[in-house]
Design an enzyme around this catalytic site. Structure first.
Site, PDB file in Angstrom:
ATOM      1  N   THR A 160      27.432  19.759  41.222  1.00 33.65           N
ATOM      2  CA  THR A 160      26.284  20.549  40.489  1.00 33.65           C
ATOM      3  C   THR A 160      24.730  20.030  41.370  1.00 33.65           C
ATOM      4  OG1 THR A 160      26.029  18.123  39.738  1.00 33.65           O
ATOM      5  CG2 THR A 160      26.746  19.653  38.771  1.00 33.65           C
ATOM      6  N   LEU A 209      23.898  15.340  44.715  1.00 35.92           N
ATOM      7  CA  LEU A 209      24.342  15.281  45.673  1.00 35.92           C
ATOM      8  C   LEU A 209      25.825  14.209  45.667  1.00 35.92           C
ATOM      9  CD1 LEU A 209      25.408  15.435  48.913  1.00 35.92           C
ATOM     10  CD2 LEU A 209      24.438  13.852  49.612  1.00 35.92           C
ATOM     11  N   MET A 218      29.449  20.548  56.246  1.00 38.88           N
ATOM     12  CA  MET A 218      28.623  19.111  55.961  1.00 38.88           C
ATOM     13  C   MET A 218      27.291  19.771  56.079  1.00 38.88           C
ATOM     14  SD  MET A 218      30.991  17.051  56.096  1.00 38.88           S
ATOM     15  CE  MET A 218      30.303  15.924  56.785  1.00 38.88           C
ATOM     16  N   ARG A 219      26.671  20.728  55.086  1.00 41.41           N
ATOM     17  CA  ARG A 219      25.424  20.279  54.362  1.00 41.41           C
ATOM     18  C   ARG A 219      25.313  20.273  53.185  1.00 41.41           C
ATOM     19  NH1 ARG A 219      21.965  21.473  58.162  1.00 41.41           N
ATOM     20  NH2 ARG A 219      21.143  23.082  56.095  1.00 41.41           N
ATOM     21  N   LEU A 244      23.250  20.907  50.331  1.00 35.12           N
ATOM     22  CA  LEU A 244      22.898  22.759  49.234  1.00 35.12           C
ATOM     23  C   LEU A 244      21.049  22.253  48.681  1.00 35.12           C
ATOM     24  CD1 LEU A 244      26.257  23.230  48.491  1.00 35.12           C
ATOM     25  CD2 LEU A 244      24.600  24.111  50.177  1.00 35.12           C
ATOM     26  N   SER A 269      41.346  21.530  57.924  1.00 34.02           N
ATOM     27  CA  SER A 269      42.171  21.190  57.464  1.00 34.02           C
ATOM     28  C   SER A 269      42.397  21.271  56.225  1.00 34.02           C
ATOM     29  CB  SER A 269      42.028  20.182  57.869  1.00 34.02           C
ATOM     30  OG  SER A 269      42.199  19.265  57.517  1.00 34.02           O
ATOM     31  N   GLU A 276      44.061  15.312  50.190  1.00 30.27           N
ATOM     32  CA  GLU A 276      43.333  16.014  50.224  1.00 30.27           C
ATOM     33  C   GLU A 276      43.754  17.205  50.749  1.00 30.27           C
ATOM     34  OE1 GLU A 276      39.433  16.235  52.557  1.00 30.27           O
ATOM     35  OE2 GLU A 276      39.760  13.973  53.216  1.00 30.27           O
ATOM     36  N   HIS A 300      35.245  15.214  48.434  1.00 27.66           N
ATOM     37  CA  HIS A 300      35.021  14.206  48.677  1.00 27.66           C
ATOM     38  C   HIS A 300      36.059  13.480  49.047  1.00 27.66           C
ATOM     39  CE1 HIS A 300      31.138  11.562  49.505  1.00 27.66           C
ATOM     40  NE2 HIS A 300      32.298  11.168  48.769  1.00 27.66           N
TER      41      HIS A 300
HETATM   42  C1  GRF Z   1      37.486  16.526  55.007  1.00 28.06           C
HETATM   43  O1  GRF Z   1      37.662  14.410  54.852  1.00 28.06           O
HETATM   44  C2  GRF Z   1      36.394  16.098  53.515  1.00 28.06           C
HETATM   45  O2  GRF Z   1      37.050  15.265  52.690  1.00 28.06           O
HETATM   46  C3  GRF Z   1      35.049  15.941  53.898  1.00 28.06           C
HETATM   47  O3  GRF Z   1      35.053  16.416  55.349  1.00 28.06           O
HETATM   48  C4  GRF Z   1      36.642  16.299  56.087  1.00 28.06           C
HETATM   49  C5  GRF Z   1      36.394  17.788  56.741  1.00 28.06           C
HETATM   50  O4  GRF Z   1      37.858  17.664  57.523  1.00 28.06           O
HETATM   51  N1  GRF Z   1      33.881  16.562  53.518  1.00 28.06           N
HETATM   52  P1  GRF Z   1      38.632  19.818  57.483  1.00 28.06           P
HETATM   53  O5  GRF Z   1      37.410  20.108  57.593  1.00 28.06           O
HETATM   54  O6  GRF Z   1      38.733  19.866  56.078  1.00 28.06           O
HETATM   55  O7  GRF Z   1      39.083  19.085  58.109  1.00 28.06           O
END
Ligand code: GRF
Length: 208
Positions: free
Chosen positions: A159, A162, A108-109, A111, A27, A192, A127
Site C-alpha cells: 500500500t 512503506l 530496493m526502490r 515506489l 534468491s 523467506e 520484508h
Molecule cells: C531479502 O531479505 C528481502 O526480504 C529483502 O532483500 C533481500 C533480497 O534477497 N527485501 P534476494 O534478492 O531475494 O536474494
C-alpha cells in the site's frame, strides 16, 4: 533508456502472468520460479512467471532468470530524471506482460504513489522483519540491537505507506546470543524462501 536483455510479452493460453522485480541476488525470485516448476503452476494454477525485471545491471538474479528461459529486462533508475519518470517506464515495461500479479522480491526502490495505485490489489512484497516491527532498512541489525528474541519475515500487500499493508504470511526465527546481522539475515532468508512462494501460490489460487 531501458535496455532489454531478454524477450517476452506473449501470453499463450491466457495465463495469469507474474512479473517479479529484483535488485540483487534474486534468491526469493528463484525460490518462486522453482516452486512454480515443481508444483506445475502452469497447469495447476494457470499461472507462470512471465518476466523478471531489475533496476541493477549486475543483479545476479537476471542470470538465473535468463537460464530458465524467462523474459528479462533491465531499467536502470539512474537513467531517469526523476522517481516518477522511472516508475512510469517501469510500469510500461511491466504492463507489456499484462500481469495478474507483480511481486517485489528484494526490489530496493521506494515506489511512487502512482505506481502503487496502478497495481493496487496485485502487488506483493517480502520484508525481512516481523512487521509492523522494523519497517525500512537494517532490519536484522535493529532487531539484534533491540534485544529481540525472535525475528522473521513478512509477506504483505503493498500500500502507499512503506512496508505496511495487509499481512499475508509471516515466519518466525529465533535470535541467538552471538548472532551478527549477516547470520540472522541468512536464517531469515531461508524462511523467506519458504513463505514467499507459498503466499504467491495462495494469492493465485484466490484469483481462481
Ligand atoms: C531479502 O531479505 C528481502 O526480504 C529483502 O532483500 C533481500 C533480497 O534477497 N527485501 P534476494 O534478492 O531475494 O536474494
Amino acid at each position: 533508456m531501458a535496455g532489454f536483455v531478454g524477450r517476452g510479452g506473449d501470453n499463450p493460453g491466457n495465463m495469469k502472468n507474474i512479473v517479479i522485480l529484483i535488485s540483487g541476488s534474486g534468491s526469493n525470485m528463484a525460490a518462486i520460479v522453482q516452486r512454480a516448476q515443481q508444483e506445475r503452476w502452469e497447469t495447476r494454477l494457470g499461472a507462470r512467471v512471465a518476466a523478471v525485471i531489475s533496476n541493477k545491471a549486475d543483479a545476479q538474479g537476471l542470470v538465473f532468470a535468463k537460464e530458465q528461459g524467462i523474459a528479462t529486462a533491465l531499467l536502470n533508475h539512474k537513467d531517469y530524471p526523476s522517481r516518477e519518470a522511472f516508475d512510469a517506464a517501469l510500469m510500461q515495461e511491466i504492463d507489456r506482460h499484462a500481469p495478474a500479479l507483480v511481486v517485489l522480491a528484494g526490489f530496493m526502490r521506494i515506489l511512487t504513489p502512482g505506481f502503487v495505485q496502478h497495481y493496487a490489489g496485485r502487488l506483493l512484497n517480502i520484508h525481512p522483519s516481523l512487521l509492523p516491527a522494523f519497517p525500512g532498512l537494517r532490519t536484522h541489525e535493529r532487531a539484534i540491537e533491540a534485544g529481540c528474541k525472535f525475528a522473521g519475515a513478512t509477506v504483505h500487500e503493498v500500500t502507499a505507506e512503506l512496508d505496511h499493508g495487509p499481512i499475508l504470511a509471516q515466519a518466525v526465527v529465533p535470535v541467538l546470543p552471538n548472532d551478527t546481522p549477516d547470520v540472522l539475515a541468512a536464517r531469515v532468508l531461508t524462511q523467506e524462501h519458504r513463505i514467499f512462494p507459498q503466499a504467491v501460490a495462495d494469492f493465485l489460487q484466490r484469483l481462481g
